[in-house]
Design a protein around this motif. Structure first.
Motif, PDB file in Angstrom:
ATOM      1  N   LEU A  10       0.859  -1.179   0.000  1.00 40.53           N
ATOM      2  CA  LEU A  10       0.000   0.000   0.000  1.00 40.53           C
ATOM      3  C   LEU A  10       0.896   1.229   0.000  1.00 40.53           C
ATOM      4  N   VAL A  11       0.622   2.160  -0.889  1.00 39.71           N
ATOM      5  CA  VAL A  11       1.381   3.405  -0.957  1.00 39.71           C
ATOM      6  C   VAL A  11       0.452   4.553  -0.614  1.00 39.71           C
ATOM      7  N   MET A  12       0.904   5.378   0.344  1.00 38.56           N
ATOM      8  CA  MET A  12       0.148   6.577   0.679  1.00 38.56           C
ATOM      9  C   MET A  12       0.521   7.671  -0.319  1.00 38.56           C
ATOM     10  N   VAL A  13      -0.483   8.178  -1.022  1.00 45.23           N
ATOM     11  CA  VAL A  13      -0.270   9.231  -2.019  1.00 45.23           C
ATOM     12  C   VAL A  13      -0.814  10.536  -1.447  1.00 45.23           C
ATOM     13  N   ASN A  14       0.016  11.562  -1.440  1.00 45.75           N
ATOM     14  CA  ASN A  14      -0.461  12.864  -0.961  1.00 45.75           C
ATOM     15  C   ASN A  14      -0.088  14.005  -1.904  1.00 45.75           C
ATOM     16  N   GLY A  15       0.430  13.664  -3.068  1.00 45.09           N
ATOM     17  CA  GLY A  15       0.738  14.677  -4.066  1.00 45.09           C
ATOM     18  C   GLY A  15       2.145  15.232  -3.983  1.00 45.09           C
ATOM     19  N   THR A  16       2.885  14.870  -2.941  1.00 43.63           N
ATOM     20  CA  THR A  16       4.260  15.358  -2.844  1.00 43.63           C
ATOM     21  C   THR A  16       5.156  14.546  -3.776  1.00 43.63           C
ATOM     22  N   GLU A  17       6.295  15.115  -4.105  1.00 41.63           N
ATOM     23  CA  GLU A  17       7.275  14.400  -4.931  1.00 41.63           C
ATOM     24  C   GLU A  17       7.700  13.114  -4.226  1.00 41.63           C
ATOM     25  N   ALA A  18       7.825  13.201  -2.900  1.00 41.16           N
ATOM     26  CA  ALA A  18       8.239  12.033  -2.119  1.00 41.16           C
ATOM     27  C   ALA A  18       7.224  10.893  -2.246  1.00 41.16           C
ATOM     28  N   SER A  19       5.932  11.223  -2.248  1.00 47.62           N
ATOM     29  CA  SER A  19       4.933  10.152  -2.359  1.00 47.62           C
ATOM     30  C   SER A  19       4.912   9.558  -3.760  1.00 47.62           C
ATOM     31  N   ILE A  20       5.164  10.362  -4.761  1.00 51.11           N
ATOM     32  CA  ILE A  20       5.250   9.845  -6.136  1.00 51.11           C
ATOM     33  C   ILE A  20       6.481   8.944  -6.267  1.00 51.11           C
ATOM     34  N   ASN A  21       7.574   9.306  -5.600  1.00 48.25           N
ATOM     35  CA  ASN A  21       8.755   8.438  -5.593  1.00 48.25           C
ATOM     36  C   ASN A  21       8.446   7.112  -4.906  1.00 48.25           C
ATOM     37  N   ALA A  22       7.635   7.145  -3.859  1.00 52.77           N
ATOM     38  CA  ALA A  22       7.233   5.906  -3.179  1.00 52.77           C
ATOM     39  C   ALA A  22       6.407   5.032  -4.112  1.00 52.77           C
ATOM     40  N   VAL A  23       5.589   5.654  -4.956  1.00 50.55           N
ATOM     41  CA  VAL A  23       4.810   4.894  -5.944  1.00 50.55           C
ATOM     42  C   VAL A  23       5.753   4.214  -6.932  1.00 50.55           C
ATOM     43  N   LYS A  24       6.739   4.947  -7.419  1.00 49.57           N
ATOM     44  CA  LYS A  24       7.706   4.371  -8.354  1.00 49.57           C
ATOM     45  C   LYS A  24       8.452   3.208  -7.705  1.00 49.57           C
ATOM     46  N   TYR A  25       8.796   3.352  -6.444  1.00 52.57           N
ATOM     47  CA  TYR A  25       9.465   2.294  -5.704  1.00 52.57           C
ATOM     48  C   TYR A  25       8.552   1.069  -5.604  1.00 52.57           C
ATOM     49  N   ALA A  26       7.270   1.305  -5.331  1.00 51.78           N
ATOM     50  CA  ALA A  26       6.295   0.203  -5.248  1.00 51.78           C
ATOM     51  C   ALA A  26       6.163  -0.500  -6.593  1.00 51.78           C
ATOM     52  N   VAL A  27       6.202   0.243  -7.680  1.00 50.59           N
ATOM     53  CA  VAL A  27       6.143  -0.347  -9.020  1.00 50.59           C
ATOM     54  C   VAL A  27       7.344  -1.270  -9.226  1.00 50.59           C
ATOM     55  N   LEU A  28       8.525  -0.811  -8.815  1.00 49.33           N
ATOM     56  CA  LEU A  28       9.724  -1.650  -8.936  1.00 49.33           C
ATOM     57  C   LEU A  28       9.610  -2.903  -8.074  1.00 49.33           C
ATOM     58  N   MET A  29       9.102  -2.748  -6.865  1.00 50.62           N
ATOM     59  CA  MET A  29       8.916  -3.905  -5.987  1.00 50.62           C
ATOM     60  C   MET A  29       7.908  -4.885  -6.591  1.00 50.62           C
ATOM     61  N   ALA A  30       6.856  -4.345  -7.192  1.00 48.83           N
ATOM     62  CA  ALA A  30       5.836  -5.200  -7.807  1.00 48.83           C
ATOM     63  C   ALA A  30       6.429  -6.016  -8.943  1.00 48.83           C
ATOM     64  N   LYS A  31       7.287  -5.411  -9.725  1.00 47.78           N
ATOM     65  CA  LYS A  31       7.921  -6.138 -10.822  1.00 47.78           C
ATOM     66  C   LYS A  31       8.876  -7.207 -10.289  1.00 47.78           C
ATOM     67  N   LEU A  32       9.587  -6.883  -9.233  1.00 48.54           N
ATOM     68  CA  LEU A  32      10.571  -7.792  -8.672  1.00 48.54           C
ATOM     69  C   LEU A  32       9.930  -8.940  -7.876  1.00 48.54           C
ATOM     70  N   TYR A  33       8.932  -8.608  -7.074  1.00 46.33           N
ATOM     71  CA  TYR A  33       8.331  -9.598  -6.176  1.00 46.33           C
ATOM     72  C   TYR A  33       6.941 -10.071  -6.612  1.00 46.33           C
ATOM     73  N   ARG A  34       6.472  -9.593  -7.765  1.00 43.45           N
ATOM     74  CA  ARG A  34       5.127  -9.908  -8.260  1.00 43.45           C
ATOM     75  C   ARG A  34       4.052  -9.525  -7.236  1.00 43.45           C
ATOM     76  N   SER A  35       4.202  -8.345  -6.691  1.00 40.79           N
ATOM     77  CA  SER A  35       3.292  -7.832  -5.666  1.00 40.79           C
ATOM     78  C   SER A  35       2.086  -7.142  -6.282  1.00 40.79           C
ATOM     79  N   LYS A  36       1.024  -7.067  -5.484  1.00 34.82           N
ATOM     80  CA  LYS A  36      -0.117  -6.226  -5.822  1.00 34.82           C
ATOM     81  C   LYS A  36       0.132  -4.872  -5.169  1.00 34.82           C
ATOM     82  N   VAL A  37      -0.206  -3.812  -5.902  1.00 34.15           N
ATOM     83  CA  VAL A  37       0.022  -2.464  -5.381  1.00 34.15           C
ATOM     84  C   VAL A  37      -1.313  -1.745  -5.246  1.00 34.15           C
ATOM     85  N   HIS A  38      -1.502  -1.130  -4.080  1.00 40.32           N
ATOM     86  CA  HIS A  38      -2.681  -0.331  -3.793  1.00 40.32           C
ATOM     87  C   HIS A  38      -2.187   1.073  -3.452  1.00 40.32           C
TER      88      HIS A  38
END
Length: 162
Positions: A10-38
């Motif tokens: 789960l990624v908390m999105v609040n519109g900051t650059e930091a939260s968008i970076n967390a989304v990108k990190y989650a995307v990478l984790m999803a590709k690596l670990y075959r995770s579901k992302v919310h």
């Protein structure tokens, strides 16, 4: 057999650059670990209500501000969806209302989340750090899953390479 550690993120999105970076990190984790992302954006109605009760906002200003936050949230969530699609990762998005920390924790429990990703930054403004520290601290204290603060400096390059 051991359950994978990062099946549901789960990624908390609040519109900051930091939260968008967390989304990108989650995307990478999803590709690596075959995770579901919310991805969850919370319209902070708790703070709006407090501002109204303290007569800082009048009722009409509260409604307008809440509507503005909702529109921003929908726009950020649409962008998050695009970031996932660009790398072949489906991201479930959700807009919630309430106190940010409690809605993030509630969403994590409802979805059986293994890890909550929060965007962290060394160069946020002082005001943003105060808001985030209170929210982040409450999430850390109340979450029943792991909480990761994403501070990857090379996230933009890693995301582009994925």
């Amino acid at each position: 057999m051991i359950k994978p550690l990062f099946q549901n993120l789960l990624v908390m999105v609040n519109g900051t650059e930091a939260s968008i970076n967390a989304v990108k990190y989650a995307v990478l984790m999803a590709k690596l670990y075959r995770s579901k992302v919310h991805a969850v954006y919370v319209v902070d109605t708790a703070t709006i209500k407090q501002l109204t009760l303290n007569r800082i906002f009048i009722e009409e200003e509260s409604r307008e501000y809440e509507e503005s936050l909702e529109q921003n949230g929908l726009r950020y969530l649409a962008y998050v969806d695009e970031l996932g699609k660009a790398k072949g990762v489906k991201i479930e998005t959700e807009l919630r209302r309430g106190a940010i920390w409690s809605e993030i924790v509630a969403s994590a429990e409802e979805r059986h989340i293994d890890a909550i990703l929060l965007g962290g930054s060394d160069h946020d403004s002082t005001d943003q750090k105060e808001i985030n520290s209170s929210t982040f601290k409450s999430i850390l204290l109340n979450a029943r899953c792991s909480v990761l603060t994403v501070k990857e400096r090379m996230i933009e390059q890693l995301y582009k390479l994925a």
